[in-house]
Write an enzyme that holds these catalytic residues in place. Structure first.
Site, short mmCIF file in Angstrom:
data_model
loop_
_atom_site.label_atom_id
_atom_site.label_comp_id
_atom_site.label_asym_id
_atom_site.label_seq_id
_atom_site.Cartn_x
_atom_site.Cartn_y
_atom_site.Cartn_z
N ARG A 89 7.20 -2.76 5.03
CA ARG A 89 6.64 -1.46 5.01
C ARG A 89 5.23 -1.29 4.76
O ARG A 89 4.46 -0.69 5.47
CB ARG A 89 7.51 -0.36 4.08
CG ARG A 89 8.59 -0.09 4.86
CD ARG A 89 9.75 0.27 3.54
NE ARG A 89 9.98 -1.06 2.86
CZ ARG A 89 11.23 -1.78 3.22
NH1 ARG A 89 11.82 -1.39 4.37
NH2 ARG A 89 11.34 -2.85 2.91
N LYS A 118 -5.61 -25.67 3.37
CA LYS A 118 -6.74 -26.78 3.25
C LYS A 118 -7.30 -26.92 1.92
O LYS A 118 -8.30 -27.65 1.46
CB LYS A 118 -7.90 -26.86 4.03
CG LYS A 118 -7.41 -26.80 5.72
CD LYS A 118 -8.48 -26.75 6.71
CE LYS A 118 -8.06 -26.51 8.10
NZ LYS A 118 -9.46 -26.19 8.77
N ARG A 139 -2.61 -7.64 -0.49
CA ARG A 139 -1.46 -7.80 -1.31
C ARG A 139 -1.35 -9.33 -1.86
O ARG A 139 -1.49 -10.13 -0.90
CB ARG A 139 -0.24 -7.48 -0.73
CG ARG A 139 1.17 -8.02 -1.38
CD ARG A 139 2.40 -7.60 -0.78
NE ARG A 139 2.53 -5.98 -0.95
CZ ARG A 139 3.73 -5.58 -0.83
NH1 ARG A 139 4.88 -6.03 -0.51
NH2 ARG A 139 3.67 -4.23 -1.26
N HIS A 172 0.80 -0.96 -7.74
CA HIS A 172 0.92 -0.65 -6.19
C HIS A 172 0.25 0.72 -5.91
O HIS A 172 1.07 1.73 -5.57
CB HIS A 172 2.41 -0.90 -6.28
CG HIS A 172 2.67 -0.98 -4.58
ND1 HIS A 172 1.73 -0.76 -3.37
CD2 HIS A 172 3.87 -1.59 -3.67
CE1 HIS A 172 2.37 -1.03 -2.33
NE2 HIS A 172 3.12 -1.61 -2.41
N1 ASP Z 1 7.95 -2.87 -1.86
C1 ASP Z 1 7.62 -2.57 -3.20
C2 ASP Z 1 6.76 -3.59 -3.84
O1 ASP Z 1 6.02 -4.06 -3.12
C3 ASP Z 1 8.99 -2.46 -3.79
C4 ASP Z 1 9.80 -3.62 -4.09
O2 ASP Z 1 9.40 -4.85 -3.56
O3 ASP Z 1 10.72 -3.73 -4.72
O4 ASP Z 1 6.53 -3.58 -5.00
#
Ligand code: ASP
Length: 358
Positions: A89, A118, A139, A172
């Site tokens: 998502r 590498k 991320r 987050h």
């Molecule tokens: N999608 C959310 C996160 O990346 C919640 C989860 O992974 O449980 O933290």
């Protein structure tokens, strides 16, 4: 005006989050974030502006002419989506948000397909991306990497903004924005978010969305926070310290049914067993009382809502999915709108979109 170019990394990183905030803002004096790294960057006024912009984008996008206008707003920008941790998502909604605004995107979702395989460091990879892109949405399992890169890039010849799409167990922020947007929309015609009771349930110790959302809720008046979890997975002390310092009402509990009866929103989370220190550590915890099913649904008030950052396992029974109070599907779509709003304002296009003729 505070600038990341005026402060060394050591001095900056030693600051409390609330003091770091000023270094991460856009330089036009409007208070909007340039780098988005943690929830502490958002106060009530900024949240309201972002929700209004998200509503505006949503409305404009309804007509073909409006959608074409939006596609032109950031057609001159490119964004890199660098996700070195699994995501469905968050990746797709950032991608869709970029597409709404006409931003060209590139992505790396697996370090094994990049030069990190590498032996290149994350830092060098991110510097590489900044050569080709105007924003990095990232991320990482590494807490603090997004922040370090924000400082590094601000002090480089390509100072492009970093948007934290999940950093380790820590924060987050854009998930918390979409959670707030969902709460605001859910209670819009029912008296608003102030004065509500929000219950968090599940793995509150390692769920980064909980830390970020708990903080953003402190921007509202008199919102009570209830933390329901097995003792081993209860909310960490740093979250509670913030609530105490801000005089926020909270409760540590272990009875989901009792909490559901008095809650306006129940925010379920999955067990984050990818962070287990030993194999099967989480599986040994009894989580059976921390699941939301038909019985909990029957206890939730008519205006109450059920939320989840997703992905879910079995902590919300599928029999709840078609209940109008199940908000987790709508949360996903809200994510696209609020992320589009954040990206547009990061590039300084908030006013242009708010005032356009559509
Ligand atoms: N999608 C959310 C996160 O990346 C919640 C989860 O992974 O449980 O933290």
């Amino acid at each position: 005006m505070h600038r990341l170019t005026d402060i060394g990394w050591e001095d900056y990183s030693a600051l409390p989050l609330e003091e770091k905030k000023a270094y991460l803002e856009r330089h036009d004096g409007g208070g909007m974030p340039y780098h988005t790294l943690f929830a502490q960057q958002f106060d009530r006024r900024i949240l309201e502006r972002l929700c209004a912009l998200a509503n505006r984008i949503r409305f404009i996008n309804k007509s073909k002419e409006g959608a074409l206008y939006l596609k032109g707003v950031l057609a001159h920008k490119r964004a890199m989506l660098y996700f070195s941790q699994p995501s469905s998502r968050t990746f797709l909604s950032h991608l869709a948000a970029c597409q709404l605004l006409g931003i060209t995107t590139g992505s790396v979702r697996d370090a094994a397909t990049s030069s990190e395989f590498k032996g290149e460091s994350h830092e060098d990879s991110i510097r590489t991306f900044s050569s080709y892109f105007d924003m990095i949405i990232m991320r990482s399992p590494e807490q603090g990497l997004a922040e370090k890169m924000a400082w590094e890039l601000s002090n480089s010849e390509r100072p492009v903004p970093i948007l934290n799409a999940g950093s380790g167990k820590d924060q987050h922020p854009t998930q918390a924005l979409l959670d707030i947007y969902t709460l605001v929309r859910s209670f819009e015609t029912k008296g608003g978010v102030d004065g509500r009771t929000v219950t968090f349930c599940g793995d509150l110790k390692r769920g980064r969305t909980v830390r970020s959302l708990s903080y953003l809720l402190t921007d509202f008046n008199d919102v009570k926070q209830v933390f329901v979890a097995p003792a081993e997975l209860q909310v960490p002390g740093d979250v509670i310290e913030i609530l105490k310092a801000k005089g926020v009402r909270y409760e540590i509990a272990d009875d989901l049914r009792a909490a559901t009866k008095v809650s306006d929103a129940v925010y379920m989370t999955r067990i984050q067993d990818e962070w287990d220190n030993s194999k099967g550590e989480s599986a040994r915890i009894d989580t059976s009382r921390f699941k939301f099913g038909a019985e909990e649904l029957a206890l939730l008030g008519p205006d109450g809502i059920i939320m989840h950052p997703l992905p879910r396992r079995d902590e919300i029974a599928t029999c709840c999915d078609h209940d109008p109070r199940a908000m987790y599907w709508r949360q996903m779509r809200n994510g696209m709108w609020i992320r589009a709003a954040l990206i547009a304002s990061t590039f300084g296009f908030e006013q242009e979109i708010m005032n356009c003729g559509y």
